[in-house]
Design a protein around this motif. Structure first.
Motif, PDB file in Angstrom:
ATOM      1  N   ASP A  13       0.948  -0.960  -0.217  1.00  0.00           N
ATOM      2  CA  ASP A  13       0.039   0.190  -0.044  1.00  0.00           C
ATOM      3  C   ASP A  13       0.900   1.292   0.029  1.00  0.00           C
ATOM      4  O   ASP A  13       0.558   2.221  -0.640  1.00  0.00           O
ATOM      5  CB  ASP A  13      -0.984   0.008   1.212  1.00  0.00           C
ATOM      6  N   ASN A  14       2.003   1.242   0.641  1.00  0.00           N
ATOM      7  CA  ASN A  14       2.848   2.529   0.945  1.00  0.00           C
ATOM      8  C   ASN A  14       4.091   2.050   0.114  1.00  0.00           C
ATOM      9  O   ASN A  14       5.079   2.776   0.400  1.00  0.00           O
ATOM     10  CB  ASN A  14       3.078   2.826   2.374  1.00  0.00           C
ATOM     11  N   PHE A  15       3.976   1.618  -0.937  1.00  0.00           N
ATOM     12  CA  PHE A  15       5.239   1.222  -1.763  1.00  0.00           C
ATOM     13  C   PHE A  15       6.050   2.422  -2.266  1.00  0.00           C
ATOM     14  O   PHE A  15       7.257   2.506  -2.047  1.00  0.00           O
ATOM     15  CB  PHE A  15       4.970   0.296  -3.008  1.00  0.00           C
ATOM     16  N   PRO A  16       5.076   3.311  -2.945  1.00  0.00           N
ATOM     17  CA  PRO A  16       5.826   4.648  -3.337  1.00  0.00           C
ATOM     18  C   PRO A  16       6.791   5.212  -2.163  1.00  0.00           C
ATOM     19  O   PRO A  16       7.804   5.688  -2.536  1.00  0.00           O
ATOM     20  CB  PRO A  16       4.877   5.476  -3.932  1.00  0.00           C
ATOM     21  N   THR A  17       5.927   5.240  -1.233  1.00  0.00           N
ATOM     22  CA  THR A  17       6.740   5.803  -0.090  1.00  0.00           C
ATOM     23  C   THR A  17       8.077   5.101   0.308  1.00  0.00           C
ATOM     24  O   THR A  17       9.238   5.653   0.787  1.00  0.00           O
ATOM     25  CB  THR A  17       5.952   5.778   1.304  1.00  0.00           C
ATOM     26  N   LYS A  18       8.111   3.993   0.438  1.00  0.00           N
ATOM     27  CA  LYS A  18       9.082   3.036   0.709  1.00  0.00           C
ATOM     28  C   LYS A  18      10.230   3.181  -0.406  1.00  0.00           C
ATOM     29  O   LYS A  18      11.592   3.280  -0.153  1.00  0.00           O
ATOM     30  CB  LYS A  18       8.619   1.604   0.737  1.00  0.00           C
ATOM     31  N   LEU A  19       9.859   3.237  -1.514  1.00  0.00           N
ATOM     32  CA  LEU A  19      10.836   3.431  -2.884  1.00  0.00           C
ATOM     33  C   LEU A  19      11.546   4.902  -2.557  1.00  0.00           C
ATOM     34  O   LEU A  19      12.907   4.937  -2.766  1.00  0.00           O
ATOM     35  CB  LEU A  19      10.164   3.519  -4.256  1.00  0.00           C
ATOM     36  N   ARG A  20      11.030   5.808  -2.144  1.00  0.00           N
ATOM     37  CA  ARG A  20      11.406   7.250  -1.979  1.00  0.00           C
ATOM     38  C   ARG A  20      12.447   7.139  -0.734  1.00  0.00           C
ATOM     39  O   ARG A  20      13.475   7.726  -0.778  1.00  0.00           O
ATOM     40  CB  ARG A  20      10.312   8.128  -1.819  1.00  0.00           C
ATOM     41  N   ARG A  21      12.105   6.442   0.144  1.00  0.00           N
ATOM     42  CA  ARG A  21      12.879   6.275   1.632  1.00  0.00           C
ATOM     43  C   ARG A  21      14.169   5.493   1.174  1.00  0.00           C
ATOM     44  O   ARG A  21      15.133   5.662   1.514  1.00  0.00           O
ATOM     45  CB  ARG A  21      12.008   5.576   2.666  1.00  0.00           C
ATOM     46  N   LEU A  22      13.935   4.073   0.430  1.00  0.00           N
ATOM     47  CA  LEU A  22      15.094   3.511  -0.156  1.00  0.00           C
ATOM     48  C   LEU A  22      16.194   4.505  -1.010  1.00  0.00           C
ATOM     49  O   LEU A  22      17.384   4.178  -0.657  1.00  0.00           O
ATOM     50  CB  LEU A  22      14.532   2.378  -1.073  1.00  0.00           C
ATOM     51  N   ARG A  23      15.598   5.363  -1.825  1.00  0.00           N
ATOM     52  CA  ARG A  23      16.401   5.901  -2.758  1.00  0.00           C
ATOM     53  C   ARG A  23      17.163   7.099  -1.873  1.00  0.00           C
ATOM     54  O   ARG A  23      18.164   7.358  -2.053  1.00  0.00           O
ATOM     55  CB  ARG A  23      15.548   6.775  -3.782  1.00  0.00           C
ATOM     56  N   ALA A  24      16.362   7.879  -0.981  1.00  0.00           N
ATOM     57  CA  ALA A  24      17.197   8.569   0.005  1.00  0.00           C
ATOM     58  C   ALA A  24      18.321   7.950   0.889  1.00  0.00           C
ATOM     59  O   ALA A  24      19.326   8.433   1.121  1.00  0.00           O
ATOM     60  CB  ALA A  24      16.107   9.348   0.964  1.00  0.00           C
ATOM     61  N   LEU A  25      17.936   6.736   1.432  1.00  0.00           N
ATOM     62  CA  LEU A  25      18.900   6.216   2.229  1.00  0.00           C
ATOM     63  C   LEU A  25      20.110   5.801   1.165  1.00  0.00           C
ATOM     64  O   LEU A  25      21.399   5.566   1.896  1.00  0.00           O
ATOM     65  CB  LEU A  25      18.390   4.853   2.822  1.00  0.00           C
TER      66      LEU A  25
END
Length: 173
Positions: A13-25
């Motif tokens: 459900d919150n995959f786009p948020t997780k992708l943004r967090r992954l990119r930032a990390l």
């Protein structure tokens, strides 16, 4: 009548948020990963190419060259991290001659030579004045950085993979 399949995902459900967090990390961890890769190249250079018998290896004399290469900028060392690039090297004047070889004439200024053993016998400290002169040199290449980088590719891939795996596990938890 038509036929079809409906596929739904759970937990995304919150995959786009997780992708943004992954990119930032990942972006924030690149400098640390580059430092680790630089440390591996410096270790490989020092242990495998700056130590060992001449003429194939450089044969460490004073250790200055080995100490000038590292994952932290040091006196004489060159180490820069910009975006996704690390530059490792040394500014010791003789390093290039060892890495790439040198054939030519070197002008040597007047200086004093400090000697303790003369003709195989200990004589205390004797200062001998040496006048300016030139010296023809032919140094064959004994690479210590380029070969260390080549030999470090597998450990560097492991460093990158561990960072990605750790970051993915953290984001997906």
């Amino acid at each position: 009548m038509s036929f079809g399949l409906v596929i739904t995902t759970k937990g995304f459900d919150n995959f786009p948020t997780k992708l943004r967090r992954l990119r930032a990390l990942v972006i924030s961890r690149v400098p640390m990963m580059l430092k680790q890769a630089g440390a591996e190249v410096a270790r490989q250079s020092s242990e495998e190419y700056l130590s060992g018998p001449r003429p194939d290896k450089l044969g460490r004399v004073s250790g200055d060259l080995a100490r000038s290469i590292g994952n932290q900028a040091k006196k004489g060392g060159i180490n820069r991290i910009n975006d996704n690039t690390i530059t490792i090297g040394t500014n010791l004047v003789y390093a290039r001659a060892h890495e790439q070889g040198f054939r030519g004439t070197v002008n040597i200024p007047a200086h004093e030579r400090r000697m303790k053993v003369v003709f195989g016998r200990y004589r205390g400290t004797i200062l001998q004045r040496v006048g300016p002169h030139s010296r023809k040199m032919n140094i064959k290449p004994r690479p210590f950085l380029s070969t260390a980088l080549r030999d470090s590719k597998k450990p560097i891939k492991t460093i990158i993979q561990r960072m990605i795996d750790k970051t993915l596990a953290e984001v997906m938890a």
